[in-house]
Motif scaffolding. Structure first.
Motif, short mmCIF file in Angstrom:
data_model
loop_
_atom_site.label_atom_id
_atom_site.label_comp_id
_atom_site.label_asym_id
_atom_site.label_seq_id
_atom_site.Cartn_x
_atom_site.Cartn_y
_atom_site.Cartn_z
N SER A 162 -5.57 -16.57 -1.01
CA SER A 162 -6.86 -16.61 -0.31
C SER A 162 -6.88 -15.73 0.93
O SER A 162 -7.93 -15.57 1.56
N MET A 163 -5.74 -15.18 1.30
CA MET A 163 -5.65 -14.36 2.51
C MET A 163 -6.08 -12.93 2.22
O MET A 163 -5.86 -12.41 1.12
N THR A 164 -6.67 -12.29 3.21
CA THR A 164 -7.01 -10.88 3.11
C THR A 164 -5.78 -10.03 3.42
O THR A 164 -4.80 -10.51 4.01
N PRO A 165 -5.79 -8.75 3.04
CA PRO A 165 -4.64 -7.89 3.38
C PRO A 165 -4.36 -7.83 4.88
O PRO A 165 -3.20 -7.76 5.29
N LEU A 166 -5.40 -7.88 5.70
CA LEU A 166 -5.19 -7.85 7.15
C LEU A 166 -4.49 -9.12 7.63
O LEU A 166 -3.63 -9.07 8.52
N GLN A 167 -4.85 -10.26 7.06
CA GLN A 167 -4.16 -11.50 7.42
C GLN A 167 -2.71 -11.48 6.97
O GLN A 167 -1.82 -11.98 7.68
N MET A 168 -2.45 -10.91 5.81
CA MET A 168 -1.06 -10.76 5.37
C MET A 168 -0.28 -9.85 6.31
O MET A 168 0.89 -10.10 6.62
N LEU A 169 -0.93 -8.80 6.79
CA LEU A 169 -0.27 -7.91 7.73
C LEU A 169 0.08 -8.65 9.01
O LEU A 169 1.17 -8.47 9.57
N ARG A 170 -0.81 -9.49 9.50
CA ARG A 170 -0.52 -10.26 10.72
C ARG A 170 0.72 -11.13 10.52
O ARG A 170 1.58 -11.22 11.41
N ALA A 171 0.81 -11.78 9.37
CA ALA A 171 1.98 -12.62 9.10
C ALA A 171 3.25 -11.78 9.06
O ALA A 171 4.30 -12.20 9.59
N ALA A 172 3.19 -10.59 8.46
CA ALA A 172 4.37 -9.73 8.41
C ALA A 172 4.76 -9.22 9.79
O ALA A 172 5.95 -9.17 10.14
N LEU A 173 3.77 -8.84 10.60
CA LEU A 173 4.06 -8.37 11.95
C LEU A 173 4.68 -9.48 12.81
O LEU A 173 5.56 -9.22 13.64
N HIS A 174 4.22 -10.70 12.60
CA HIS A 174 4.81 -11.82 13.33
C HIS A 174 6.28 -12.01 12.93
O HIS A 174 7.14 -12.27 13.78
N ALA A 175 6.58 -11.84 11.64
CA ALA A 175 7.96 -11.96 11.19
C ALA A 175 8.83 -10.82 11.73
O ALA A 175 10.02 -11.02 11.97
N LEU A 176 8.26 -9.65 11.95
CA LEU A 176 9.01 -8.53 12.47
C LEU A 176 9.26 -8.63 13.97
O LEU A 176 10.15 -7.95 14.50
#
Length: 488
Positions: A162-176
């Motif tokens: 249900s997440m948009t690509p931008l929301q997925m990017l936010r999750a990845a940036l937080h992990a980085l």
């Protein structure tokens, strides 16, 4: 290793005014070794896998007593303990052995959540636009590592369909950027036993083999062929994987990474460190860029300008550095790096300047990588707390000519100079005195004097302390040259 063949150039046009057409395509052939090729347990980050050629020892005869056999085993263990670990070499071999497994894990994640591909594409664009891609600096974020990061986040429930690509990017940036549970601290994917990994590869085999499957008119025959091919692929990817209990634990990877400054990102097999190529400075650069992008996207003054700054404007972490130096180094042969690479038993000795490239491959990593690490380490020691970030740019390697393939020679694109960049602390960068250890600390004081040489002197300060110190006399308008003088 990657082999990149290309078709021969097309024939010249009959018209001299028309230039010849370029190559239409290139093939990238990546050999994948089955895990059964080498015992992965012996390729742990704390093991040594680079040895000199030893003469074969005579096999113990039947008359050898148990005590003599035990003595021989003890001698072998002592020789093993005397060798320094080779984590870089070990990781490169393990990565080749786990390539099929990682591809299957990615395909399964994409089948469960097709939107994951858009999020991964956006993450790769972000890395490239910020100068953090492995194509721009050898210790950067490569696409394979970013793909496995998205798989890891999907397994942990941080990404959903249900997440948009931008929301997925936010999750990845937080992990980085998360210093507690993200890449700066070290990430370990959920360990899975070989039996479960076999099922994952088998389930993804149809997608992985689809480009190579022949078109058959018999549906029953093609089904049997596909099942046999899926079994063969699963066996090739998983046969030889040790049980999860035999894999090195996360503490072992972190201990080895703390001494070398490498990143930690462990795959589900427990044997492959996907971030071993990243250094301390590159991890800090990735974390800083991720934090900046998150702050920009969370509270943008203008949404269009925020998106343009995050994804459309090419930048580089070099542009955010306060100082950039080009440090000339000698030819990076194994013999020229003896001051940085510790000589130890079990490593091949250099064989002369004529084959310096080959001798540079006899240690844990290539000689020019040792040169870059030596420059970065010396600069960090010279700048001390003046700098908050010091990074020697790792140059990507150029393709080897065909005649060098048998020797395995790879060269940096511009040998002879190392690009060094630093970000300084504005409150400490222009100070006139570097205060060293106290005079009564003889060991630390001797080390300080050995590093600075004649520039070091013993001084008494206003508070009564007597310390080793280095004084940088400079006029008010020339204090910006102190970091330059420190590196000279």
């Amino acid at each position: 290793p990657v082999l990149v063949p290309s078709p021969p150039p097309p024939s010249q046009s009959s018209s001299p005014s028309k230039p010849a057409a370029p190559h239409l395509f290139e093939l990238r052939l990546m050999p994948c070794l089955p895990p059964s090729t080498f015992p992965l347990v012996k390729l742990a980050p704390d093991r040594n896998a680079v040895r000199t050629v030893q003469h074969a020892q005579p096999v113990a005869g039947p008359r050898e007593t148990a005590a003599q056999q035990q003595q021989h085993l003890s001698k072998e263990r002592e020789q093993e303990a005397a060798l320094l670990p080779t984590p870089t070499y070990n990781t490169s071999v393990v990565a080749d052995c786990c390539a099929l497994l990682h591809a299957a894990l990615l395909q399964c994640a994409l089948q469960a959540n097709p939107k994951l591909a858009d999020g991964l594409l956006l993450l790769k664009v972000w890395a490239r636009q910020h100068g953090l891609s492995a194509a721009q600096t050898a210790d950067g974020l490569d696409g394979h590592m970013l793909a496995m990061l998205m798989v890891h986040l999907a397994e942990r429930g941080k990404l959903s369909s249900s997440m948009t690509p931008l929301q997925m990017l936010r999750a990845a940036l937080h992990a980085l950027s998360d210093p507690v549970a993200g890449l700066p601290k070290g990430i370990a994917m959920t360990p899975q036993p070989p039996e479960q990994l076999f099922g994952i590869v088998h389930a993804a085999a149809h997608t992985l083999l689809a480009p190579f499957s022949p078109v058959s008119s018999s549906h029953h025959g093609s089904t049997q062929t596909s099942a046999a091919a899926a079994d063969a692929l699963a066996h090739a990817a998983c046969d030889g994987l040790p049980p999860s209990s035999a894999a090195p634990n996360l503490a072992t990877f972190r201990k080895q990474a703390s001494s070398s400054g490498a990143g930690v990102f462990i795959d589900p097999s427990g044997h492959c460190n996907l971030a071993a190529h990243m250094g301390r400075a590159s991890l800090a650069a990735v974390a800083a860029a991720a934090k900046t992008t998150l702050a920009l996207l969370d509270a943008p003054a203008d949404a269009d300008e925020a998106v343009a700054a995050a994804f459309l404007t090419p930048t580089s972490h070099t542009s955010s550095a306060d100082y950039v130096w080009a440090v000339a180094v000698a030819h990076a042969s194994a013999g020229s790096m003896t001051s940085h690479r510790e000589q130890q038993p079990g490593r091949n000795a250099p064989r002369g300047e004529d084959d310096a490239g080959a001798s540079g491959l006899c240690g844990d990593r290539n000689a020019w990588r040792d040169a870059e690490a030596a420059v970065e380490s010396l600069a960090r020691a010279a700048l001390t707390d003046r700098a908050t970030w010091v990074h020697a740019v790792r140059q990507p390697l150029q393709a080897a000519p065909v005649e060098h393939l048998q020797l395995g020679l790879l060269r940096p694109r511009a040998p002879g100079a190392v690009l060094l960049e630093a970000r300084l602390d504005p409150t400490q960068a222009l100070r006139l005195v570097d205060v060293g250890p106290a005079a009564d600390d003889t060991k630390a004081a001797a080390k300080f004097r050995a590093f600075w040489g004649e520039a070091s002197e013993l001084r008494r300060f206003q508070d009564g302390k007597i310390n080793e110190a280095v004084v940088w006399p400079a006029a008010q308008g020339a204090r910006h040259t102190i970091p330059d003088r420190g590196l000279e």
